[in-house]
Design a protein around this motif. Structure first.
Motif, PDB file in Angstrom:
ATOM      1  N   ILE A  41       0.691  -1.152  -0.080  1.00 51.16           N
ATOM      2  CA  ILE A  41      -0.127   0.051   0.038  1.00 51.16           C
ATOM      3  C   ILE A  41       0.762   1.203   0.010  1.00 51.16           C
ATOM      4  CG2 ILE A  41      -1.832   1.129   1.090  1.00 51.16           C
ATOM      5  CD1 ILE A  41      -2.518  -1.476   2.509  1.00 51.16           C
ATOM      6  N   ALA A  42       0.626   2.202  -0.996  1.00 45.50           N
ATOM      7  CA  ALA A  42       1.349   3.421  -1.104  1.00 45.50           C
ATOM      8  C   ALA A  42       0.687   4.526  -1.599  1.00 45.50           C
ATOM      9  CB  ALA A  42       2.541   3.037  -1.997  1.00 45.50           C
ATOM     10  N   LEU A  43       1.029   5.653  -1.263  1.00 43.96           N
ATOM     11  CA  LEU A  43       0.236   6.963  -1.577  1.00 43.96           C
ATOM     12  C   LEU A  43       0.182   7.159  -3.213  1.00 43.96           C
ATOM     13  CD1 LEU A  43      -1.181   9.526  -0.701  1.00 43.96           C
ATOM     14  CD2 LEU A  43       0.943  10.586  -0.620  1.00 43.96           C
ATOM     15  N   ASN A  44       1.487   7.013  -3.542  1.00 42.43           N
ATOM     16  CA  ASN A  44       1.855   7.206  -5.018  1.00 42.43           C
ATOM     17  C   ASN A  44       1.978   5.888  -5.856  1.00 42.43           C
ATOM     18  OD1 ASN A  44       1.647  10.044  -4.555  1.00 42.43           O
ATOM     19  ND2 ASN A  44       3.794   9.681  -3.501  1.00 42.43           N
ATOM     20  N   ALA A  45       1.633   5.951  -7.165  1.00 44.33           N
ATOM     21  CA  ALA A  45       2.054   4.763  -8.038  1.00 44.33           C
ATOM     22  C   ALA A  45       3.174   5.550  -8.835  1.00 44.33           C
ATOM     23  CB  ALA A  45       0.709   4.524  -8.999  1.00 44.33           C
ATOM     24  N   ASP A  46       4.308   5.289  -8.442  1.00 44.32           N
ATOM     25  CA  ASP A  46       5.503   5.588  -9.345  1.00 44.32           C
ATOM     26  C   ASP A  46       6.760   4.281  -8.953  1.00 44.32           C
ATOM     27  OD1 ASP A  46       6.641   5.573  -6.714  1.00 44.32           O
ATOM     28  OD2 ASP A  46       6.291   7.784  -6.452  1.00 44.32           O
ATOM     29  N   ASN A  47       7.918   4.700  -9.842  1.00 43.47           N
ATOM     30  CA  ASN A  47       8.723   3.792  -9.735  1.00 43.47           C
ATOM     31  C   ASN A  47       9.237   3.120  -8.654  1.00 43.47           C
ATOM     32  OD1 ASN A  47       8.726   3.232 -12.670  1.00 43.47           O
ATOM     33  ND2 ASN A  47       9.791   5.019 -12.936  1.00 43.47           N
ATOM     34  N   GLU A  48       9.277   4.097  -7.612  1.00 41.10           N
ATOM     35  CA  GLU A  48       9.707   3.726  -6.445  1.00 41.10           C
ATOM     36  C   GLU A  48       9.057   2.818  -5.703  1.00 41.10           C
ATOM     37  OE1 GLU A  48       9.949   5.865  -1.907  1.00 41.10           O
ATOM     38  OE2 GLU A  48      11.201   7.205  -3.507  1.00 41.10           O
ATOM     39  N   THR A  49       7.701   3.108  -5.575  1.00 41.65           N
ATOM     40  CA  THR A  49       6.689   2.189  -4.750  1.00 41.65           C
ATOM     41  C   THR A  49       6.605   0.749  -5.450  1.00 41.65           C
ATOM     42  OG1 THR A  49       4.909   3.221  -5.996  1.00 41.65           O
ATOM     43  CG2 THR A  49       5.480   4.013  -3.871  1.00 41.65           C
ATOM     44  N   LEU A  50       6.544   0.714  -7.040  1.00 45.85           N
ATOM     45  CA  LEU A  50       6.399  -0.465  -7.630  1.00 45.85           C
ATOM     46  C   LEU A  50       7.711  -1.244  -7.382  1.00 45.85           C
ATOM     47  CD1 LEU A  50       5.123  -2.245  -9.483  1.00 45.85           C
ATOM     48  CD2 LEU A  50       6.266  -0.935 -11.280  1.00 45.85           C
ATOM     49  N   GLN A  59       2.169  -8.998  -4.674  1.00 47.31           N
ATOM     50  CA  GLN A  59       1.728  -9.495  -5.850  1.00 47.31           C
ATOM     51  C   GLN A  59       0.536  -8.339  -6.397  1.00 47.31           C
ATOM     52  OE1 GLN A  59       1.089 -11.762  -3.318  1.00 47.31           O
ATOM     53  NE2 GLN A  59       3.066 -12.441  -3.693  1.00 47.31           N
ATOM     54  N   MET A  60       0.345  -7.425  -5.551  1.00 49.19           N
ATOM     55  CA  MET A  60      -0.643  -6.371  -5.743  1.00 49.19           C
ATOM     56  C   MET A  60      -0.085  -4.954  -4.957  1.00 49.19           C
ATOM     57  SD  MET A  60      -4.612  -6.276  -5.242  1.00 49.19           S
ATOM     58  CE  MET A  60      -5.746  -5.131  -5.914  1.00 49.19           C
ATOM     59  N   LEU A  61      -0.013  -3.854  -5.663  1.00 49.75           N
ATOM     60  CA  LEU A  61       0.426  -2.478  -5.453  1.00 49.75           C
ATOM     61  C   LEU A  61      -1.140  -1.523  -5.393  1.00 49.75           C
ATOM     62  CD1 LEU A  61       2.213  -0.200  -4.596  1.00 49.75           C
ATOM     63  CD2 LEU A  61       2.490   0.170  -7.123  1.00 49.75           C
ATOM     64  N   ILE A  62      -1.561  -1.133  -4.222  1.00 49.39           N
ATOM     65  CA  ILE A  62      -2.708  -0.483  -4.194  1.00 49.39           C
ATOM     66  C   ILE A  62      -2.236   0.907  -3.784  1.00 49.39           C
ATOM     67  CG2 ILE A  62      -4.979   0.044  -3.144  1.00 49.39           C
ATOM     68  CD1 ILE A  62      -5.059  -3.151  -2.565  1.00 49.39           C
ATOM     69  N   THR A  63      -2.664   2.135  -4.504  1.00 46.24           N
ATOM     70  CA  THR A  63      -2.441   3.415  -4.368  1.00 46.24           C
ATOM     71  C   THR A  63      -3.608   4.302  -4.106  1.00 46.24           C
ATOM     72  OG1 THR A  63      -2.220   4.054  -6.706  1.00 46.24           O
ATOM     73  CG2 THR A  63      -0.051   2.860  -5.541  1.00 46.24           C
ATOM     74  N   HIS A  64      -3.399   5.552  -3.764  1.00 45.26           N
ATOM     75  CA  HIS A  64      -4.207   6.405  -3.914  1.00 45.26           C
ATOM     76  C   HIS A  64      -4.209   7.162  -5.017  1.00 45.26           C
ATOM     77  CE1 HIS A  64      -6.959   9.286  -2.632  1.00 45.26           C
ATOM     78  NE2 HIS A  64      -6.275  10.477  -2.426  1.00 45.26           N
ATOM     79  N   HIS A  65      -2.982   7.653  -5.369  1.00 46.01           N
ATOM     80  CA  HIS A  65      -2.481   8.493  -6.794  1.00 46.01           C
ATOM     81  C   HIS A  65      -2.590   7.516  -7.655  1.00 46.01           C
ATOM     82  CE1 HIS A  65      -1.330  11.894  -3.844  1.00 46.01           C
ATOM     83  NE2 HIS A  65      -2.473  12.239  -4.317  1.00 46.01           N
ATOM     84  N   PRO A  66      -3.511   7.468  -9.006  1.00 42.22           N
ATOM     85  CA  PRO A  66      -3.346   6.760 -10.026  1.00 42.22           C
ATOM     86  C   PRO A  66      -2.256   7.108 -10.889  1.00 42.22           C
ATOM     87  CG  PRO A  66      -5.623   7.554  -9.835  1.00 42.22           C
ATOM     88  CD  PRO A  66      -4.732   8.555  -9.128  1.00 42.22           C
ATOM     89  N   PHE A  67      -1.719   5.766 -11.496  1.00 42.28           N
ATOM     90  CA  PHE A  67      -0.662   5.869 -12.515  1.00 42.28           C
ATOM     91  C   PHE A  67      -1.305   6.277 -13.765  1.00 42.28           C
ATOM     92  CE2 PHE A  67       1.170   3.794 -16.007  1.00 42.28           C
ATOM     93  CZ  PHE A  67       2.669   3.946 -15.915  1.00 42.28           C
ATOM     94  N   LEU A  68      -2.466   5.984 -14.151  1.00 45.66           N
ATOM     95  CA  LEU A  68      -3.148   6.315 -15.365  1.00 45.66           C
ATOM     96  C   LEU A  68      -3.616   7.701 -15.449  1.00 45.66           C
ATOM     97  CD1 LEU A  68      -4.601   3.042 -16.512  1.00 45.66           C
ATOM     98  CD2 LEU A  68      -2.568   3.997 -17.412  1.00 45.66           C
ATOM     99  N   ASN A  78      12.671   3.390 -21.603  1.00 44.22           N
ATOM    100  CA  ASN A  78      13.712   4.347 -21.239  1.00 44.22           C
ATOM    101  C   ASN A  78      13.079   5.338 -20.328  1.00 44.22           C
ATOM    102  OD1 ASN A  78      16.034   2.565 -21.867  1.00 44.22           O
ATOM    103  ND2 ASN A  78      15.413   3.105 -24.054  1.00 44.22           N
ATOM    104  N   GLU A  79      11.696   5.552 -20.619  1.00 42.36           N
ATOM    105  CA  GLU A  79      11.080   6.796 -20.093  1.00 42.36           C
ATOM    106  C   GLU A  79      10.308   6.031 -18.752  1.00 42.36           C
ATOM    107  OE1 GLU A  79      11.348  10.016 -20.941  1.00 42.36           O
ATOM    108  OE2 GLU A  79      12.506   9.312 -22.538  1.00 42.36           O
ATOM    109  N   HIS A  80       9.847   7.115 -17.736  1.00 41.47           N
ATOM    110  CA  HIS A  80       9.296   6.665 -16.553  1.00 41.47           C
ATOM    111  C   HIS A  80       7.989   5.628 -16.629  1.00 41.47           C
ATOM    112  CE1 HIS A  80       6.982  10.228 -16.913  1.00 41.47           C
ATOM    113  NE2 HIS A  80       5.955   9.725 -15.911  1.00 41.47           N
ATOM    114  N   TYR A  83       8.784   2.335 -18.551  1.00 38.43           N
ATOM    115  CA  TYR A  83       9.238   1.541 -17.366  1.00 38.43           C
ATOM    116  C   TYR A  83       8.697   1.002 -16.485  1.00 38.43           C
ATOM    117  CZ  TYR A  83      12.829  -0.027 -13.907  1.00 38.43           C
ATOM    118  OH  TYR A  83      13.591  -0.593 -13.105  1.00 38.43           O
ATOM    119  N   PHE A  84       7.587   1.830 -16.093  1.00 36.33           N
ATOM    120  CA  PHE A  84       6.676   1.482 -15.052  1.00 36.33           C
ATOM    121  C   PHE A  84       5.584   0.281 -15.427  1.00 36.33           C
ATOM    122  CE2 PHE A  84       2.726   1.179 -12.492  1.00 36.33           C
ATOM    123  CZ  PHE A  84       3.062   1.756 -11.179  1.00 36.33           C
ATOM    124  N   ILE A  85       5.327   0.440 -16.687  1.00 39.14           N
ATOM    125  CA  ILE A  85       4.371  -0.470 -17.293  1.00 39.14           C
ATOM    126  C   ILE A  85       5.194  -1.815 -17.410  1.00 39.14           C
ATOM    127  CG2 ILE A  85       3.049  -1.141 -19.151  1.00 39.14           C
ATOM    128  CD1 ILE A  85       2.698   1.808 -19.284  1.00 39.14           C
TER     129      ILE A  85
END
Length: 252
Positions: A41-50, A59-68, A78-80, A83-85
């Motif tokens: 569980i993380a506030l943000n969906a970013d490369n750090e939390t993933l 097996q699952m990342l649940i965030t408040h702020h959506p990646f999409l 090579n872009e953030h 890379y995340f996807i």
């Protein structure tokens, strides 16, 4: 549990139809039928939390702020965004986000219900037609500077910014986590103090002109999401871990 069972459980509290028009809540990446033993569980969906999710064998990342929420322009690994996807797909991680549907919530369970209840209040009600922001009455009225200290202590903040009209008694308050400083225009005549993030110079002037103390603890106030969502997921037969996210900003 299957990912869709966790999703269905959460959407009983935070139905996707509650999200704002601009938003993109719900499943971001992954397989709904994935077997989930541990959730990160993380506030943000970013490369750090993933990356942390993967390292903690979740097996699952649940965030408040959506990646999409951010428009995807390409799938360049090579872009953030690319890379995340690619990282999520490679490790078969289910990424799921609850944003404005959680901000609205229902039955007294929402971002701003969580926040306002921390301050010792009664008479909680929504102040806007979106049913996001909350206003309430302090159980113990206090002088402005004392209340500023209480906000800092309650939310474990080293720094806040606030308008200079602190020489007043605070009894009626309003709060909206994230970025809602423009709501000051509908609140200034209703409350003694308004708490929200991402305020600008003009908001401080407006607060002073209308004798409403404005406290800006920053957008990161919403990190309360991590521990509160963990409490909700404690009812399920899965393990959970929170990221304990830090603010994107440094302050000196």
């Amino acid at each position: 549990m299957k990912a869709y069972e966790i999703i269905n459980y959460l959407e009983n509290y935070f139905p996707l139809e509650l999200q704002m028009d601009f938003d993109c809540c719900g499943l971001q990446i992954g397989n709904r039928n994935k077997e989930i033993k541990k959730v990160y569980i993380a506030l943000n969906a970013d490369n750090e939390t993933l990356q942390a999710c993967i390292e903690q064998d979740c097996q699952m990342l649940i965030t408040h702020h959506p990646f999409l929420l951010e428009k995807i322009k390409n799938m360049d690994v090579n872009e953030h965004q690319g890379y995340f996807i690619s990282l999520a797909m490679r490790h078969d991680i289910v990424v799921y986000s609850l944003h404005t549907c959680l901000d609205r919530g229902k039955n007294g369970i929402s971002m701003n219900d969580w926040l306002v209840n921390q301050l010792g209040v009664h008479g909680i009600e929504c102040y806007d037609h979106y049913e996001v922001g909350k206003k309430a009455i302090l159980n113990q009225p206090m002088e402005g500077n004392t209340f500023i200290k209480k906000v800092k202590e309650t939310f474990h903040l080293e720094h806040v910014k606030y308008s200079k009209n602190t020489n007043k008694t605070i009894e009626k308050i309003a709060i909206c986590g994230g970025s809602a400083a423009d709501d000051l225009e509908i609140l200034a005549d209703q409350v003694d103090c308004y708490i929200t993030g991402d305020s600008k110079y003009r908001h401080a002037k407006y607060a002073i002109d209308h004798d409403c103390l404005l406290i800006d603890p920053g957008h990161h106030l919403e990190v309360i999401f991590e521990k509160e969502l963990q409490k909700l997921l404690d009812n399920l037969p899965i393990d959970t871990q929170i990221h304990e996210s830090k603010d994107y900003f440094n302050y000196e």
